[in-house]
Design a protein around this motif. Sequence first.
Motif, mmCIF file in Angstrom:
data_model
loop_
_atom_site.group_PDB
_atom_site.id
_atom_site.type_symbol
_atom_site.label_atom_id
_atom_site.label_comp_id
_atom_site.label_asym_id
_atom_site.label_seq_id
_atom_site.Cartn_x
_atom_site.Cartn_y
_atom_site.Cartn_z
ATOM 1 N N ALA A 1 -9.780 -12.543 -115.098
ATOM 2 C CA ALA A 1 -8.378 -12.964 -115.149
ATOM 3 C C ALA A 1 -8.199 -14.419 -114.728
ATOM 4 C CB ALA A 1 -7.535 -12.060 -114.243
ATOM 5 N N GLY A 2 -9.319 -15.121 -114.497
ATOM 6 C CA GLY A 2 -9.243 -16.520 -114.108
ATOM 7 C C GLY A 2 -8.841 -16.735 -112.670
ATOM 8 N N LEU A 3 -9.128 -15.740 -111.817
ATOM 9 C CA LEU A 3 -8.740 -15.818 -110.415
ATOM 10 C C LEU A 3 -9.973 -15.862 -109.515
ATOM 11 C CD1 LEU A 3 -5.944 -13.094 -110.527
ATOM 12 C CD2 LEU A 3 -5.621 -15.578 -110.515
ATOM 13 N N SER A 4 -9.769 -16.254 -108.274
ATOM 14 C CA SER A 4 -10.864 -16.367 -107.308
ATOM 15 C C SER A 4 -10.992 -15.087 -106.484
ATOM 16 C CB SER A 4 -10.622 -17.545 -106.359
ATOM 17 O OG SER A 4 -11.539 -17.522 -105.282
ATOM 18 N N PHE A 5 -12.222 -14.662 -106.274
ATOM 19 C CA PHE A 5 -12.473 -13.482 -105.437
ATOM 20 C C PHE A 5 -12.035 -13.705 -103.996
ATOM 21 C CE2 PHE A 5 -15.655 -10.717 -103.125
ATOM 22 C CZ PHE A 5 -15.060 -9.515 -103.463
ATOM 23 N N GLU A 6 -11.953 -14.974 -103.589
ATOM 24 C CA GLU A 6 -11.529 -15.281 -102.220
ATOM 25 C C GLU A 6 -10.125 -14.772 -101.934
ATOM 26 O OE1 GLU A 6 -12.022 -19.361 -101.268
ATOM 27 O OE2 GLU A 6 -14.217 -19.322 -101.459
ATOM 28 N N LEU A 7 -9.320 -14.589 -102.977
ATOM 29 C CA LEU A 7 -7.978 -14.047 -102.775
ATOM 30 C C LEU A 7 -8.025 -12.657 -102.150
ATOM 31 C CD1 LEU A 7 -6.361 -15.089 -106.180
ATOM 32 C CD2 LEU A 7 -5.906 -16.093 -103.926
ATOM 33 N N LEU A 8 -9.106 -11.925 -102.395
ATOM 34 C CA LEU A 8 -9.230 -10.566 -101.879
ATOM 35 C C LEU A 8 -9.869 -10.503 -100.492
ATOM 36 C CD1 LEU A 8 -10.412 -8.676 -105.096
ATOM 37 C CD2 LEU A 8 -8.159 -8.566 -104.041
ATOM 38 N N HIS A 9 -10.418 -11.603 -100.009
ATOM 39 C CA HIS A 9 -11.144 -11.567 -98.732
ATOM 40 C C HIS A 9 -10.307 -11.019 -97.576
ATOM 41 C CE1 HIS A 9 -14.558 -14.615 -99.862
ATOM 42 N NE2 HIS A 9 -14.445 -13.619 -100.707
ATOM 43 N N PRO A 10 -9.050 -11.514 -97.363
ATOM 44 C CA PRO A 10 -8.269 -10.971 -96.241
ATOM 45 C C PRO A 10 -8.009 -9.473 -96.376
ATOM 46 C CG PRO A 10 -7.321 -13.031 -97.007
ATOM 47 C CD PRO A 10 -8.345 -12.628 -98.030
ATOM 48 N N LEU A 11 -7.766 -9.011 -97.603
ATOM 49 C CA LEU A 11 -7.524 -7.588 -97.844
ATOM 50 C C LEU A 11 -8.773 -6.763 -97.525
ATOM 51 C CD1 LEU A 11 -5.903 -5.197 -99.048
ATOM 52 C CD2 LEU A 11 -6.828 -5.863 -101.281
#
Length: 271
Positions: free
Chosen positions: A196-206
């Motif tokens: 989807a063109g997004l970074s996996f880092e967005l999920l790190h806090p979750l």
Amino acid sequence: MSQSNFSALRIGLFGAGRVASAVGPALAAAGHQVVFVASRTPGPAAALAARLPGCVALPPAAAPLPAAVYLLAVPDAAVPSLLAATPWPVGAVVVHLAGALPLAVFATQPSVRGGVLYPLQTFSPGRVIDWATVPLFIEAADLGTEALLLGLARSLSPKAAMLDSVQRLHLHLAAVLASNFTNHLLGLAQTIVAEAGLSFELLHPLVRETIDKALAAQPSAFAVQTGPAVRHDAPTLAAHAAALAAHPAWQALYAQLTASIQAQAGLPRAA
């Protein structure tokens, strides 16, 4: 070194993969002498031996050098053939490091003293392990070997305990669910956000909060389950299924995990 009556041991190490590459340096750091590394892959064996003072690399067919303990840090499936092919000294203490392999694997070699030293941890190249935090589980065919292995384990970690083959198998199964399967699901998540063109880092806090919350949950992690499955959110579940159309195997896995969550929560299965 974590035991006051520490006794340094000469150790022979079979294997040069992830586990051996973590265990060998830990043993050396604890004051033991790893006298040799034997492996079917000469390059990695030589590289590992070079990291261990006074250690040599042996070809797989060579007779093992004298040692107090021989550690088999090899894949589970390779242990029986290694046991059969190696000319063990009579009375040798031979120990595997596997979680799912029973102590009974040594029954075919009555001249050796069999044992288990199972580290409950995941090992990967480049990752530094704090051995003082690693639980180590011991099993042995006789009391002398048991005492020897318990001392060896305690020189690496204060978290050393006895565990029989049945308990160890169930612990290993739980470890695969908690670690290996979780890692696989994180890999799927990483692929999906990348598509989807997004970074996996967005999920790190979750991810961090999910793990921390599950570890703190009482009486179990089931008590803190969230998400569309446990809410029985049929529209969201359907949208997710549609989004996985390009990955039918993952789509089926999503449906199976959804059904498992709902069954655990006592909910009817989504249509």
